[in-house]
Scaffold this motif. Structure first.
Motif, PDB file in Angstrom:
ATOM      1  N   LEU A  58       0.840  -1.188   0.000  1.00  0.00           N
ATOM      2  CA  LEU A  58       0.000   0.000   0.000  1.00  0.00           C
ATOM      3  C   LEU A  58       0.874   1.235   0.000  1.00  0.00           C
ATOM      4  CD1 LEU A  58      -2.877   1.330   0.401  1.00  0.00           C
ATOM      5  CD2 LEU A  58      -2.402   1.200   2.857  1.00  0.00           C
ATOM      6  N   LEU A  59       0.575   2.179  -0.867  1.00  0.00           N
ATOM      7  CA  LEU A  59       1.277   3.451  -0.942  1.00  0.00           C
ATOM      8  C   LEU A  59       0.335   4.552  -0.477  1.00  0.00           C
ATOM      9  CD1 LEU A  59       3.682   4.714  -3.638  1.00  0.00           C
ATOM     10  CD2 LEU A  59       1.751   6.156  -3.012  1.00  0.00           C
ATOM     11  N   LEU A  60       0.792   5.339   0.495  1.00  0.00           N
ATOM     12  CA  LEU A  60       0.035   6.461   1.028  1.00  0.00           C
ATOM     13  C   LEU A  60       0.757   7.753   0.698  1.00  0.00           C
ATOM     14  CD1 LEU A  60      -0.757   4.956   4.535  1.00  0.00           C
ATOM     15  CD2 LEU A  60      -2.471   5.498   2.818  1.00  0.00           C
ATOM     16  N   GLY A  61       0.025   8.696   0.151  1.00  0.00           N
ATOM     17  CA  GLY A  61       0.608   9.986  -0.151  1.00  0.00           C
ATOM     18  C   GLY A  61       0.869  10.784   1.106  1.00  0.00           C
ATOM     19  N   ALA A 105     -12.702   2.653  14.272  1.00  0.00           N
ATOM     20  CA  ALA A 105     -11.808   2.032  13.302  1.00  0.00           C
ATOM     21  C   ALA A 105     -10.404   2.636  13.391  1.00  0.00           C
ATOM     22  CB  ALA A 105     -12.367   2.204  11.888  1.00  0.00           C
ATOM     23  N   LEU A 106      -9.397   1.814  13.078  1.00  0.00           N
ATOM     24  CA  LEU A 106      -8.019   2.289  13.025  1.00  0.00           C
ATOM     25  C   LEU A 106      -7.766   3.025  11.718  1.00  0.00           C
ATOM     26  CD1 LEU A 106      -6.000  -0.746  14.456  1.00  0.00           C
ATOM     27  CD2 LEU A 106      -6.754   1.307  15.655  1.00  0.00           C
ATOM     28  N   SER A 107      -6.771   3.890  11.748  1.00  0.00           N
ATOM     29  CA  SER A 107      -6.387   4.645  10.554  1.00  0.00           C
ATOM     30  C   SER A 107      -4.882   4.565  10.371  1.00  0.00           C
ATOM     31  CB  SER A 107      -6.817   6.109  10.656  1.00  0.00           C
ATOM     32  OG  SER A 107      -8.223   6.234  10.719  1.00  0.00           O
ATOM     33  N   LEU A 108      -4.465   4.349   9.130  1.00  0.00           N
ATOM     34  CA  LEU A 108      -3.058   4.441   8.736  1.00  0.00           C
ATOM     35  C   LEU A 108      -2.837   5.821   8.137  1.00  0.00           C
ATOM     36  CD1 LEU A 108      -2.356   1.007   7.011  1.00  0.00           C
ATOM     37  CD2 LEU A 108      -1.372   1.816   9.133  1.00  0.00           C
ATOM     38  N   GLU A 109      -1.981   6.615   8.769  1.00  0.00           N
ATOM     39  CA  GLU A 109      -1.729   7.977   8.316  1.00  0.00           C
ATOM     40  C   GLU A 109      -0.259   8.121   7.949  1.00  0.00           C
ATOM     41  OE1 GLU A 109      -1.789  12.597   9.954  1.00  0.00           O
ATOM     42  OE2 GLU A 109      -2.444  10.940  11.237  1.00  0.00           O
ATOM     43  N   ALA A 110       0.003   8.535   6.723  1.00  0.00           N
ATOM     44  CA  ALA A 110       1.381   8.745   6.286  1.00  0.00           C
ATOM     45  C   ALA A 110       1.963   9.970   6.977  1.00  0.00           C
ATOM     46  CB  ALA A 110       1.439   8.914   4.772  1.00  0.00           C
ATOM     47  N   LEU A 111       3.153   9.812   7.545  1.00  0.00           N
ATOM     48  CA  LEU A 111       3.835  10.912   8.215  1.00  0.00           C
ATOM     49  C   LEU A 111       4.827  11.567   7.269  1.00  0.00           C
ATOM     50  CD1 LEU A 111       4.604   9.351  11.709  1.00  0.00           C
ATOM     51  CD2 LEU A 111       2.823  10.995  11.140  1.00  0.00           C
ATOM     52  N   ALA A 163       3.505   5.397 -10.458  1.00  0.00           N
ATOM     53  CA  ALA A 163       2.867   6.601 -10.988  1.00  0.00           C
ATOM     54  C   ALA A 163       2.380   7.517  -9.870  1.00  0.00           C
ATOM     55  CB  ALA A 163       1.702   6.226 -11.904  1.00  0.00           C
ATOM     56  N   ARG A 164       2.200   6.969  -8.707  1.00  0.00           N
ATOM     57  CA  ARG A 164       1.713   7.766  -7.583  1.00  0.00           C
ATOM     58  C   ARG A 164       2.806   8.055  -6.566  1.00  0.00           C
ATOM     59  NH1 ARG A 164      -3.813   7.982  -7.492  1.00  0.00           N
ATOM     60  NH2 ARG A 164      -4.903   6.538  -8.851  1.00  0.00           N
ATOM     61  N   PHE A 165       4.000   7.654  -6.831  1.00  0.00           N
ATOM     62  CA  PHE A 165       5.057   7.775  -5.839  1.00  0.00           C
ATOM     63  C   PHE A 165       5.676   9.177  -5.814  1.00  0.00           C
ATOM     64  CE2 PHE A 165       9.627   7.913  -5.169  1.00  0.00           C
ATOM     65  CZ  PHE A 165       9.667   7.592  -3.835  1.00  0.00           C
ATOM     66  N   SER A 166       6.052   9.608  -4.601  1.00  0.00           N
ATOM     67  CA  SER A 166       6.928  10.750  -4.398  1.00  0.00           C
ATOM     68  C   SER A 166       7.775  10.443  -3.170  1.00  0.00           C
ATOM     69  CB  SER A 166       6.107  12.043  -4.186  1.00  0.00           C
ATOM     70  OG  SER A 166       5.492  12.021  -2.915  1.00  0.00           O
ATOM     71  N   PRO A 167       8.925  11.085  -2.999  1.00  0.00           N
ATOM     72  CA  PRO A 167       9.790  10.757  -1.847  1.00  0.00           C
ATOM     73  C   PRO A 167       9.126  10.978  -0.496  1.00  0.00           C
ATOM     74  CG  PRO A 167      11.019  11.983  -3.499  1.00  0.00           C
ATOM     75  CD  PRO A 167       9.583  12.011  -3.931  1.00  0.00           C
ATOM     76  N   GLU A 168       8.016  11.725  -0.432  1.00  0.00           N
ATOM     77  CA  GLU A 168       7.342  11.947   0.839  1.00  0.00           C
ATOM     78  C   GLU A 168       6.294  10.889   1.144  1.00  0.00           C
ATOM     79  OE1 GLU A 168       7.586  14.318  -1.520  1.00  0.00           O
ATOM     80  OE2 GLU A 168       9.297  15.359  -0.607  1.00  0.00           O
TER      81      GLU A 168
END
Length: 666
Positions: A58-61, A105-111, A163-168
């Motif tokens: 999974l990729l998160l922005g 519900a739990l949440s996955l949050e990109a830091l 296509a959705r990736f960035s270093p952050e």
């Protein structure tokens, strides 16, 4: 030692040089896609691809979140994500995530990259200060792990992710979670759908919603719907389903402010060791606040102490306990998913202390005496905050001397008086005196006075602490009658979670409890006491049979010349090492048959069985597989008009308790 797959060792960060290596590593990783004529555009968004059977990448922005229901195992491959306050980085082992519909519900949050946790313990305090705005953010760090091996060979799936990736971004591996405890819970018919994901439609643009808009800014509802279906299918294979952010944890501004203040004082070097007491009415969110706070502190500290004073809704133990636990790992699920043995525990034996508040105070003092003031302590309290409950809470504040009191209440309904130090100093307690109180409730306070003096504390009626107000803003906050799940059901689930430890970890199938071999305990090897009511000695074995008992250790030596049993005439305050079910009583051989997950090395010191007002969940009796015909201990023909068949309630007189023995009964 070779690095584990997908999580190799990370080189230490060296400032700008480390940032350059990280960017170079990503350029190398994307080179194969560039050769194919497709380069990452630099945008970021939520995307998931199937990695293997029962696993997904999974990729998160940046600062994007995925709220979900179900259960899975999380491994961070790149960047960092936050789950219930805990920051997960690539250096950490896989963590179980359990998000049933019984709780939010739990949440996955990109830091952001600047919030990624540090692997070097020497940098923990500096990271805490930066996270709280006390210093400049650290540079982008660490080369990404080679998670290409986890992706499917399909070029389309790889291109979709890149296509959705960035270093952050944050990249995580989600795997199907199957443990002995969860298998046991799901084997019971009432709980067979406990972790079954519940789908809820998230509005476009909400966190957790797959992709609200196309990169060009034009809405494309068919594509969004198709992409959401693909994402749901990939995650469903893991065991989770995305849901709307309204199903997740909602943190109000006052909650965030209190959390920030508590993290600051706990990580500060000149603040001393904080003792934090969390107070509030029922269903206000005290337990959730404690979980989030402890997980936040574990980002910066190796351990946190947690004292459970809410005997009705316990965190790490079955109900009816006051306990002190040393927490070193995050707990990312409801209480029934992380039952463990505390450092100190006393079995009170009831889910409310209204019938015997004196013994409750004695138990709290006994457990608190084990706290060594080396790491921060978080104290959870009961939701009984009216009438005598508020007086009892005042006593606890004086006796436990917190440095910070978190008072939780909603804006439009004040269930509690303000717990300011001035008010607590003046107000009378149930057993302690206020400044303007001439005489308190009759109780021998000599033990309390000596206990305070031994700790070197000042006058118990003059507390000094900082009061933090927290006003939760989630729906139904403070409305105990509108809780998501009734408290009695949650108590039963904690007992079932504890019994799940009986399942062998290396056996794929669930073993019914009646198929497990119990321990045989001679009558004269343990003392016996019924806590919550008086039982005639001739009927004591009827009460104990098929009951939930605390396995305890009393300092007195058990001496009985006969075959027993050994009956206590008063309830002792003693260490509880665990719990068990009395499966049967052999009157001919004078043996108790006890089923318990407590290890044998701890059972050797058990010399007391305490029977309280905590019942074994009904599904243990009626839902076990392999039983044909009449079910033991269960009957459908019972006459409730028989004298004594109803529930017995008795007011106990406050007397000084002494542990004495009585051998035999007949």
């Amino acid at each position: 030692m070779p690095a584990r797959r997908g999580r190799p060792r990370r080189a230490p960060n060296r400032g700008a040089a480390g940032e350059g290596r990280a960017e170079a590593a990503w350029r190398e990783f994307a080179a194969s896609f560039a050769r194919a004529g497709v380069a990452p555009p630099g945008g970021a968004g939520l995307a998931a691809v199937e990695a293997a059977e029962g696993a997904a990448v999974l990729l998160l922005g940046p600062q994007q979140a995925l709220t979900f229901s179900g259960k899975c195992r999380l491994t961070c491959l790149y960047g960092a994500v936050r789950v219930l306050g805990f920051a997960v980085g690539p250096h950490q082992p896989p963590l179980p995530l359990l998000s049933p519909p019984t709780h939010c519900a739990l949440s996955l949050e990109a830091l952001p990259a600047a919030r990624a946790p540090y692997a070097d313990p020497r940098q923990l305090r500096a990271a805490a200060r930066r996270a709280l705005g006390a210093g400049p953010p650290p540079p982008f760090r660490g080369p990404p792990p080679p998670f290409r091996a986890l992706l499917p060979p399909s070029p389309e799936a790889r291109l979709k992710l890149m296509a959705r990736f960035s270093p952050e971004c944050a990249v995580v591996l989600l795997e199907h979670l199957d443990t002995a405890a969860t298998r046991f819970l799901l084997s019971l018919p009432p709980l067979c759908r406990l972790f079954e994901p519940q789908v809820s439609r998230a509005p476009p643009g909400a966190a957790g919603s797959p992709t609200p808009r196309r990169p060009d800014g034009d809405e494309d509802e068919p594509d969004v719907t198709a992409e959401a279906a693909v994402l749901a299918a990939v995650l469903a294979a893991v065991g989770i389903v995305p849901c709307g952010p309204e199903r997740g944890l909602l943190l109000s501004d006052s909650t965030l402010s209190a959390l920030q203040e508590l993290v600051r004082v706990c990580c500060g070097e000149d603040e001393g060791v904080p003792v934090i007491m969390v107070c509030g009415p029922k269903s206000i969110g005290k337990s959730t606040f404690n979980r989030y706070l402890i997980n936040l502190l574990l980002n910066h500290l190796p351990s946190v102490e947690y004292m459970e004073c809410d005997i009705g809704q316990t965190e790490f133990t079955p109900p009816g306990c006051v306990s002190l636990s040393n927490v070193t790992e995050p707990f990312l699920g409801p209480p029934f998913t992380h039952q463990r043995t505390p450092r100190k525990m006393v079995y009170y034996g009831q889910t409310s202390c209204e019938q015997d508040t004196e013994r409750y105070v004695d138990v709290v003092k006994y457990v608190f005496s084990s706290y060594r003031k080396e790491v921060p302590l978080v104290i959870n309290t009961m939701g009984w905050v009216k009438g005598e409950g508020l007086l009892l809470l005042t006593d606890l504040i004086r006796l436990l001397s917190p440095t910070h009191v978190v008072q939780m209440d909603v804006y439009d309904w004040k269930a509690m008086a303000p717990l300011t130090p001035e008010n607590v100093h003046l107000a009378p307690g149930l057993y302690t005196k206020g400044k303007q109180q001439a005489k308190g409730k009759q109780m021998d306070l000599s033990a309390a006075e000596s206990w305070k003096c031994s700790e070197g504390e000042e006058d118990a009626s003059a507390p000094e602490y900082k009061l933090l107000y927290v006003h939760p803003e989630f729906p139904r906050a403070g409305a105990a009658g509108e809780a998501r799940v009734h408290s009695s059901i949650l108590r039963d689930m904690s007992i079932l979670g504890y019994l799940g430890q009986l399942q062998p970890p290396d056996v794929a199938s669930v073993l019914p409890l009646h198929s497990l071999v119990p321990y045989q305990v001679p009558f004269n090897a343990v003392a016996l006491r019924v806590i919550h009511t008086d039982v005639a000695p001739t009927n004591i074995m009827y009460a104990v049979n098929a009951s939930w008992v605390g396995l305890c250790r009393i300092p007195d030596e058990i001496r009985c010349q006969t075959a027993g049993p050994v009956l206590l005439t008063q309830t002792p305050i003693c260490d509880c090492l665990g719990f068990g079910i009395v499966r049967g009583v052999d009157m001919e051989k004078h043996l108790y048959h006890i089923l318990t997950p407590v290890p044998p090395e701890n059972l050797r010191v058990v010399n007391c069985l305490l029977l309280g007002n905590i019942a074994i969940p009904n599904c243990i009796f009626v839902s076990q597989e392999g039983i044909e015909g009449e079910i033991p201990y269960v009957t459908s023909e019972y006459n409730y008009s028989i004298l004594g068949s109803g529930k017995l309630r008795k007011k106990k007189h406050f007397k000084k308790r002494e542990c004495t023995f009585q051998c035999d009964y007949t």
